[in-house]
Each structure stands twice: as structure tokens, then as C-alpha cells.
Design an enzyme around this catalytic site. Sequence first.
Site, PDB file in Angstrom:
ATOM      1  N   GLU A   1      -5.420  -5.604   7.500  1.00 18.81           N
ATOM      2  CA  GLU A   1      -5.935  -4.534   8.407  1.00 18.81           C
ATOM      3  C   GLU A   1      -7.320  -4.997   9.120  1.00 18.81           C
ATOM      4  O   GLU A   1      -8.460  -4.630   9.056  1.00 18.81           O
ATOM      5  CB  GLU A   1      -6.311  -3.398   7.810  1.00 18.81           C
ATOM      6  CG  GLU A   1      -5.444  -2.557   7.114  1.00 18.81           C
ATOM      7  CD  GLU A   1      -5.437  -1.160   6.616  1.00 18.81           C
ATOM      8  OE1 GLU A   1      -6.762  -1.001   6.183  1.00 18.81           O
ATOM      9  OE2 GLU A   1      -4.542  -0.351   6.342  1.00 18.81           O
TER      10      GLU A   1
ATOM     11  N   GLU B   1       2.534  -0.522   4.428  1.00 17.05           N
ATOM     12  CA  GLU B   1       1.863   0.131   3.620  1.00 17.05           C
ATOM     13  C   GLU B   1       2.315   1.764   3.579  1.00 17.05           C
ATOM     14  O   GLU B   1       2.015   2.318   4.954  1.00 17.05           O
ATOM     15  CB  GLU B   1       0.280   0.251   3.428  1.00 17.05           C
ATOM     16  CG  GLU B   1      -0.225  -0.954   3.068  1.00 17.05           C
ATOM     17  CD  GLU B   1      -1.627  -1.248   2.934  1.00 17.05           C
ATOM     18  OE1 GLU B   1      -2.454  -0.108   2.880  1.00 17.05           O
ATOM     19  OE2 GLU B   1      -2.264  -2.307   3.020  1.00 17.05           O
TER      20      GLU B   1
HETATM   21  C1  GAL Z   1      -5.128   0.338   3.613  1.00 21.64           C
HETATM   22  C2  GAL Z   1      -5.612  -1.099   2.978  1.00 21.64           C
HETATM   23  C3  GAL Z   1      -5.171  -1.081   1.539  1.00 21.64           C
HETATM   24  C4  GAL Z   1      -5.541   0.119   0.742  1.00 21.64           C
HETATM   25  C5  GAL Z   1      -5.044   1.401   1.414  1.00 21.64           C
HETATM   26  C6  GAL Z   1      -5.522   2.635   0.743  1.00 21.64           C
HETATM   27  O1  GAL Z   1      -6.012   0.612   4.471  1.00 21.64           O
HETATM   28  O2  GAL Z   1      -4.920  -1.918   3.756  1.00 21.64           O
HETATM   29  O3  GAL Z   1      -5.620  -2.233   0.921  1.00 21.64           O
HETATM   30  O4  GAL Z   1      -7.065   0.075   0.969  1.00 21.64           O
HETATM   31  O5  GAL Z   1      -5.348   1.459   2.987  1.00 21.64           O
HETATM   32  O6  GAL Z   1      -6.727   2.835   0.692  1.00 21.64           O
END
Ligand code: GAL
Length: 665
Positions: A142, A299
Site C-alpha cells: 500500500e 486483499e
Molecule cells: C491493508 C493492509 C494490510 C492490513 C489491512 C487491514 O490496508 O495492506 O496489511 O493492514 O489493510 O487493516
Amino acid sequence: MRIGVDYYPEQWDENMWESDADRMKEIGVNIVRLAEFAWSKLEPVEGNYDFAWLDRAIQLFADRGIEVILGTPTCTPPQWMLHNYPEIIQVDQHGNRVATGIRGHRCMNSPMFREFCRRIITKMVSRYRDWDSVIGYQIDNELEANQCRCSVCQERFRSWVKRKYGTIEEVNQAYGNIVWSGEFSDFDEIMPPMGEHLLWMNPSLHLDYQCYASDSTVGYARYQAELIRKLDSDAKITTNTWLCEHMPDFYDLFSNMDFVSYDNYPTAELPQNPRELYSHAFHLDLMRGIQGKPYWIMEQLSGIVGSWAPMGRTPKPGMLKGYALQAYAHGADAVLHFRWRTAKAGAEMYWHGILDPSNVPGRRYQEFRDLCQIVGTLPEMEGAMPVNKVAVLYSSLQEYAFKLQHQAEGMYYLEYLKSWHDAFTCLGIGVDIIAWDAPLKQYDIVVAPNLLINDDRVVRHLYDFTERGGTLLLTNRCGVKDENNQCMTEAIPSVYRDLTGITVREYDPLGMVIRKLDIQNDAWADNLGKWSKRVAADQEYSKVSCTRWCDLLEIHMGSVEVLASYGEEFYQGTPAVSRNPYGKGWCYYIGTGLHREAYIALAETILQERKMSYYADLPIGVELTERTKGENTWQFLFNNTEQRQVVSLEEEILLEPFEMRVIPS
Ligand code: GAL
């Protein structure tokens, strides 16, 4: 199609790995992401690398036919590095090194940090380039547009400015530095915006800083990408992006990567504001438009979210599955869920995964299992794309400019883009969200909201597009500034005057105030009547509302038709919305923010004029999208509501809440 999870073997006892991999295999997971935060386990002591544990984890997946994408672990440098080399830690806008112990606090430009990155990435890629199951790399995690103000970054900013302008006189001119005695006599005097009052800084310098910050991050990502490519020319390279306060320019960021990936966390509660209903769809369409190719979800929402903020609602039955399938319907080729198991330790222990720390399969696991099974039956549509005729233009530059100088209370750049996306989505029309300077040939309708800053090339594109027969929609705050973020001296919309046939005589930043608008175009008024009854029950539709901003239009050409005027204030009766024929096409100018039904009705009117087919009866909240590959086209219906919905296409289709249905055609 790929379906998977983000998995953190380093956070669990090794004796759990095998049963985890077995379980994943059994339910149909075919890809995992590993290692993006595992630097301290891969290099526990400077120069001492330990990849043996990662070998064992990858092997478990390889044995089960599960592919692996590895994260370069550079978002979380180990503590020894931060301690021994403090110069790699970011400096904030107040000139202080940021607190460590979290993540993402590395300076992307620090030569020492880059050297550590080079070493770990070289080790990683050289080790896994011959492993078939390792298909590629996610760079860092990110990435935000670099906000570090350390001395290295300050110098980089100065060089960036020097490269852009050449001489200090040019800089002074471009920034209008005569104001408040801001003139520089030497490049050494230039500083990034710092201190308490960033929004009081010179907007031209500030905008340049945002562009530099984006370039800086893009340069860091490119540094890693080139390194990986040199070591393994077959590796697929991406980075996982999302929408944050300081976004790098998406188009630049992915310009030399193999595919776009996005972190997708739809809210577990349906939005109160009905305009936000298609917000997730908007983001997915934005991601697909970055490269004009299918993207990955790196994700995906897996459960309750929370940790640094109070926990949100638990996703309702069907949501986890539905939102993942929605992503495929909008163009994803892979969806990985964050995360396999909720962390039992660390800052994110309340950001829930598919399993709880207890490892006992629950409702989320069952739903994920169903999802994997459904994905296994999806058509082989990898690479398939929609062929859309409507585009909305997105520009990071405009977004930065709007954030730096808030135009009116409650007025956000993305809000306007979303309003139009929402309107066409309600009519079952697929929308591409593309870069503001992208070619427009394939489109019939192009919406170009809030083009605050002019760019000659884009202006030419828009004239050409309209002249050739396209329908162009411009809005308030178009043609306000030159490329240096200084106000144009011609009346707004300056460069768009010939296209629109109007100028803005005066404007009133309404903010959250709502005022009446009189619709004067019959077709629009009829459509509005219909949508007002359908969406908002009993709205009186001959007088509708406008908000956020009012441009008071002055008409210059006899060819201009006024579609709506203001119904209140000292400017009652003044034109607010107009259209002008230009070449073989039309240019609409919408000088105010409309209410939702008015947007939908106007979109419908334009589709009717262009004789484009659309779905007048699609239930609100149901998305209809398409993907095409060669001879095959698939339609997707996704029900983003908590009610059953019946959709009448060639036959009646009943959709359960959050159900996604594929219809081959
Ligand atoms: C994303 C990040 C993950 C985890 C997830 C939940 O922004 O890439 O590592 O932090 O959010 O918070």
C-alpha cells in the site's frame, strides 16, 4: 480464475502450516500471498539471511498445487535497521523523525534503505526464480505518495522542481511568488511544504509537491520492479494499492507493472446515503481502468474490521461471498482474502480473517468455502474485459488540487465522478473510469467532471471527441486554472468556451445548502418524474434541488439550449445546466451539483437521445456488468441489497441478497 488468501506463516507455530495448507487445498484455494511483512524473520541480523522457513512454507503450497505471490518486505524494516541506521526513518512535516514500531515509516529515497532493499530483494528473487509455484511479487505494501521531508527528500524535491522549470525565474513565475514576498533567488531556498499550516502554502508549490511525492513513490516502486525484472524476467510484478489520503498517481504507479492489484474492503453496513451504494463498484471500475486490463484483489474483506478504530459491524450472511464475486464481475482475475486467520497478536488483532485465532471454522469460513467452490465453476474468463461506451475521466492532478484547496463545504472531487457512475449504473450501463488523458475513441459518452486545471492535450482530446460525434459532459469547476495551478484570466470555463457556448458570470459556493432548480427540458423532466416516484417516492419534480455549487451561466451562442435554471436566490431564473451542439456531437455543461434522481434522469435522457439501449427497470442496487473475451460475453448481475430482487432480462431472474449470477450470452 484465482481465489486465495493472504497468509502469515511467520505469525503461527510451524506445526499449524501443514494443516492450514491442507485445508486451503481442500476448499479450493489456489493462490496465497506471503512474506510482505516478514523482513525481521528473513534477515534477523544485518547480513544474516534465513529463507529456510519460507522455503518450507512455499513447498507446502507447491506440493498442493497452490501458487504463491511474494511480497517484498520493505514496508516493515526490522528494528535493528531502524536503530542502527536512523537516517532511513521518515521525517514528518514538522521536521521530526516519525515514531517507529508501526510500519511504512521508511524513507523511500534513503540511499541506505534502498541498499537494504536491494540486498533482500536480490536474495529473495534469486532464490525463488526457479520455483514454478512462485509466480510473482507484490512490491512493498500500500504505497503512499512519499511524504518524507528528510534532507535527502528535500534535495530530491528541489531537483524535481529544477528539472521541471530550469531557472529560478521560471519557478517564481509559475508559482506567482510575488505574492507575500515568496520569490526565491536560488533553488536552495525551495522547501517542501512543512509546518502547521500546510493549506496556507502557495498552492502552485504545494501541487508540485504532491506531484513530486507521487513521482517519488513511483520511482521507488520502479527501482524495485527493475531489480526484480533483472533477476527474473518471467516474474509477474504488481503492488497493492488503495484509496488513501496521499495517493500516488495510479497510472504512473502501474505503468511498468504487469497488473494492478487493489485492497478491497467494502463496508459491512450498506451505506445510509443511497448515492454511496455503488461506491465499491466505482472503485473496482477505477482499478480496471488503470491499465485497461483485468486487475487482482490482493486483499479482500473477510470479516469484522477494526483495530485502531472501533470494530465495525460483522458482514451479513452473503456479503463476503457477494463482494468477492462482485469484484470478478467488474473485471478481477484473482481475489485474495485478507487474511486466512485473524492475528492473535499485534496491532491488527481485531481485523478479522476467514478463521478466528481459535482456528475453529465458523460462518465466515463456510461462506469462504462456498465462494471457492463457486469460483471453481466460473467460466474461464481470465483477461476478459467489458466493452463499455460510457467513460468517466479521473485525474490525480485534479484530485490533489481539490484536496489542497477545498472548493466548498462537502464538495469532493470523487463525489462528482461517483454521481455520474451511479446514474449510469442504475440504468444498467457499464462505465469505464479512465485517465483524463486516455484515448476516447471507443466511447459515445464521456463525463469529465471538475477539470479544474487545464491541460492542452486533454482540451484538444475533448474538442475532437465532441466534434466527431461524442456527447461530452463538463461540470462546474472546469477550466478554472492553468497548468501551474494559477487562475485563468479568461472567464470560466476559459478553454471550453467554444465547446460549451457559455461563460460563468459569477458563482456561489453553496456548500451543504440546498436550493431549488427548475428543469426546462421536457424529456429530462419526464424522466425525472419517473425516477422521483421510483427512488424518492413523492418528490415534487418540476422543482428539484441543487447543492454544493452554483455557476451562474451566461449564454454566448444561439445554439445553446438551457436545460435548467436556478429557482431561488438573487439569481433565480439564471441558467444552471445547458447543452450546445459542437461538430457532430454535444457538449453539456452542468454548473451545479444535482440531486441523485436528477442525475439518473439526465443520464437516461442522454442515452435516449443517443438511441443507446439501457435497462430502465433494473432494481436499485443491482449491478449489471459484462466481460467479453473473443466470441464469448458473460453478463453479471450482482444484488448489493439486503432484499431479494427480481430482474427481468430475457427471463425473470431471482437474486438473493448479495447474490451474483453469471449469464452467458
Ligand atoms: C491493508 C493492509 C494490510 C492490513 C489491512 C487491514 O490496508 O495492506 O496489511 O493492514 O489493510 O487493516
